[in-house]
Design a protein around this motif. Structure first.
Motif, short mmCIF file in Angstrom:
data_model
loop_
_atom_site.label_atom_id
_atom_site.label_comp_id
_atom_site.label_asym_id
_atom_site.label_seq_id
_atom_site.Cartn_x
_atom_site.Cartn_y
_atom_site.Cartn_z
N LYS A 124 -8.27 0.77 31.18
CA LYS A 124 -7.72 -0.40 31.88
C LYS A 124 -8.48 -1.68 31.50
O LYS A 124 -7.88 -2.71 31.21
CB LYS A 124 -7.80 -0.20 33.40
N ALA A 133 -3.85 12.86 34.65
CA ALA A 133 -4.98 11.94 34.80
C ALA A 133 -5.00 10.95 33.61
O ALA A 133 -4.60 11.30 32.50
CB ALA A 133 -6.27 12.73 34.84
N GLU A 134 -5.53 9.75 33.91
CA GLU A 134 -5.48 8.69 32.90
C GLU A 134 -6.20 9.09 31.61
O GLU A 134 -5.69 8.85 30.52
CB GLU A 134 -6.07 7.42 33.48
N ARG A 135 -7.36 9.71 31.79
CA ARG A 135 -8.13 10.05 30.58
C ARG A 135 -7.35 10.98 29.65
O ARG A 135 -7.39 10.85 28.44
CB ARG A 135 -9.44 10.73 30.97
N LEU A 172 -4.11 11.22 29.47
CA LEU A 172 -3.03 10.44 28.87
C LEU A 172 -3.55 9.65 27.67
O LEU A 172 -2.90 9.59 26.63
CB LEU A 172 -2.42 9.48 29.89
N VAL A 173 -4.73 9.06 27.85
CA VAL A 173 -5.31 8.27 26.76
C VAL A 173 -5.56 9.18 25.55
O VAL A 173 -5.22 8.84 24.42
CB VAL A 173 -6.63 7.59 27.20
N ARG A 204 1.86 1.79 34.02
CA ARG A 204 1.05 1.67 35.24
C ARG A 204 0.58 0.24 35.47
O ARG A 204 0.39 -0.19 36.60
CB ARG A 204 -0.20 2.55 35.15
N TYR A 205 0.29 -0.46 34.37
CA TYR A 205 -0.33 -1.78 34.51
C TYR A 205 0.62 -2.93 34.18
O TYR A 205 0.25 -4.09 34.30
CB TYR A 205 -1.56 -1.85 33.60
N SER A 238 3.71 5.86 29.32
CA SER A 238 3.44 6.10 30.75
C SER A 238 2.12 5.47 31.17
O SER A 238 1.94 5.08 32.32
CB SER A 238 3.55 7.60 31.05
N LEU A 239 1.18 5.34 30.20
CA LEU A 239 -0.09 4.66 30.49
C LEU A 239 0.11 3.18 30.79
O LEU A 239 -0.37 2.66 31.80
CB LEU A 239 -0.99 4.73 29.26
N ASN A 265 -12.57 6.74 26.98
CA ASN A 265 -11.21 6.83 27.54
C ASN A 265 -11.13 6.36 28.98
O ASN A 265 -10.09 5.91 29.45
CB ASN A 265 -10.70 8.27 27.47
#
Lengths: 176, 289
Positions: free
Chosen positions: A68, A2-4, A6-7, A24-25, A20-21, A64
């Motif tokens: 984005k 999950a993104e959080r 990863l952050v 995504r963008y 990897s975060l 977190n």
């Protein structure tokens, strides 16, 4: 992951988590930057600078879940810097580079790209955030620090201008 | 809502950012207003085209995160520079080679180059293709308008929109009566109105509802936002009706199917069984409308 998480992991110095975060963008941010800068190498630099600044300042991100939006805000600032730098240049007409011509409808897309290139910077930016980054009106409002109503009307104006450039006026004359 | 209000919200409507009631008001307006429908189709097409540009503006040479990564790891700095140099050279070459394409006038001033002639013939071909594309686009627009027009033929029964199917052999009055019973029943399910549900049911189903009302009520699903009768099958005087339903809480983006078996008692229809998987009678001889 999950993104959080990863952050959180990236904040603790895990570089793989950070990579990897941002991966995504990367593509959507590149499109947005390309839209503003009009050249692939400038867009590339903008995105790379954005990642560098994000990496250095990540610990300062308080929420977190808002990674984005935070990353996009850095990107927007970089785009503004790029525009400020370009003000010194005299641009007669932006002719976008020709991206991959193997795509179906290439000519159509090139026309559209040129039409976007003719928009004023604030409209090019809003088009990028809305349709390349797929951000909601509220999110854009937050990033640009504008009221949601202003964002909405800016999007509508950008689309109207684009249609005029593309020669698709339709029923535009009915509603002013 | 008037046209101006609708058009101000069309972009958010297309991006699915409006709340349910406002989106439904715009749905209603679009069914009635051709000019706004054209505007909606045009805007939707343009937004789709803009989003499609993402496929075109590609990071094909190297990824910024990869480059950032290389730059960050100083040991590999040289290879990052080499990569940037290769990318730069590739781009410079591609720009140089495409400049004649970007400036056809320039190409024409270079008669010694066969590319000038090729460009001219390509331009002619492009114009031909453009004309064909325009024709196809016009045809597409016509078809889309027809689809919108057909959508507009959705009729309302007591405020709930339903699509009338089967204008074939089932008499219109029976068709409407059967659909009314089913739609009233669905509304009562969502309103938690067991009394109305029972009044529309045969005694057999009414007994089942009274015994286990929780199996039949849909109060927790919110309100019906759209219900479409997709098929009606007739067996002698009985009908089997299939409905697809969306609602405001549970089935917002998806739909589910309910099947109803209707029996004719005296002159009117009553629901004899219903559920998501109603079993067809074994001896059912299907006659579809």
């Amino acid at each position: 992951m999950a993104e959080r998480k990863l952050v959180e992991s990236a904040k603790r110095g895990n570089k793989k988590a950070f990579a990897s975060l941002v991966e995504r963008y990367e593509q959507a941010m590149y499109c947005t930057a390309y839209n503003i800068a009009g050249s692939s190498w400038d867009a590339f630099d903008i995105v790379q600078d954005t990642f560098l600044e994000a990496f250095l300042k990540l610990r300062g991100l308080r929420d977190n879940a808002k990674f984005k939006a935070w990353l996009t805000r850095i990107l927007v600032n970089k785009c503004y810097q790029e525009l400020r730098g370009k003000r010194r240049m005299v641009v007669t007409e932006r002719i976008p580079e020709q991206p991959d011509s193997q795509f179906a409808g290439f000519e159509d897309r090139l026309d559209l790209l040129k039409a976007i290139g003719r928009l004023e910077p604030e409209y090019r930016l809003i088009i990028g955030l809305r349709y390349f980054q797929d951000l909601k009106v509220e999110e854009i409002a937050d990033i640009l620090e504008l009221p949601a109503g202003t964002v909405k009307s800016r999007i509508n104006r950008a689309l109207k201008k684009l249609r005029v450039h593309l020669g698709i006026t339709g029923h535009l004359e009915v509603i002013k | 809502m008037n046209c101006e209000q609708v058009r101000e919200s069309l972009e958010s409507y297309i991006c699915k950012e409006l709340d349910g009631p406002l989106a439904r008001r715009i749905d209603d307006h679009l069914r009635r207003c051709d000019a706004c429908t054209d505007e909606y189709l045009e805007m939707r097409r343009l937004i789709g085209r803009i989003k499609g540009l993402k496929e075109m503006i590609l990071l094909d040479a190297a990824s910024p995160v990869e480059a950032f990564w290389l730059a960050h790891r100083k040991k590999k700095l040289r290879s990052a520079r080499l990569k940037t140099l290769v990318v730069g050279l590739t781009m410079a070459l591609s720009i140089a080679s495409s400049s004649l394409l970007a400036f056809p006038a320039l190409a024409k001033r270079v008669p010694a180059l066969p590319i000038g002639e090729n460009i001219e013939s390509l331009e002619k071909e492009n114009k031909k293709i453009d004309a064909e594309k325009k024709k196809v686009a016009e045809e597409n627009q016509k078809i889309e308008r027809e689809v919108e027009r057909l959508k507009g033929e959705i009729t309302k029964v007591k405020g709930t929109p339903i699509r009338i199917e089967g204008d074939g052999n089932l008499p219109e009055t029976e068709n409407r009566e059967a659909q009314r019973v089913v739609m009233d029943f669905v509304r009562a399910q969502y309103a938690g109105d067991v009394e109305t549900m029972n009044s529309l049911s045969t005694p057999a189903l009414a007994a089942k509802i009274s015994e286990r009302p929780g199996d039949y009520l849909r109060e927790e699903f919110g309100e019906v936002t759209f219900a479409t009768i997709t098929n009606i099958i007739k067996k002698e005087s009985d009908l089997l009706i299939f409905i697809k339903i969306n609602d405001s809480k549970k089935y917002i983006d998806t739909e589910y199917q309910e099947d109803f078996v209707l029996k004719k008692i005296d002159a009117s229809y009553r629901i004899d069984d219903m559920g998501t998987e109603v079993e067809l009678p074994a001896d059912l001889k299907i006659e579809e409308f």
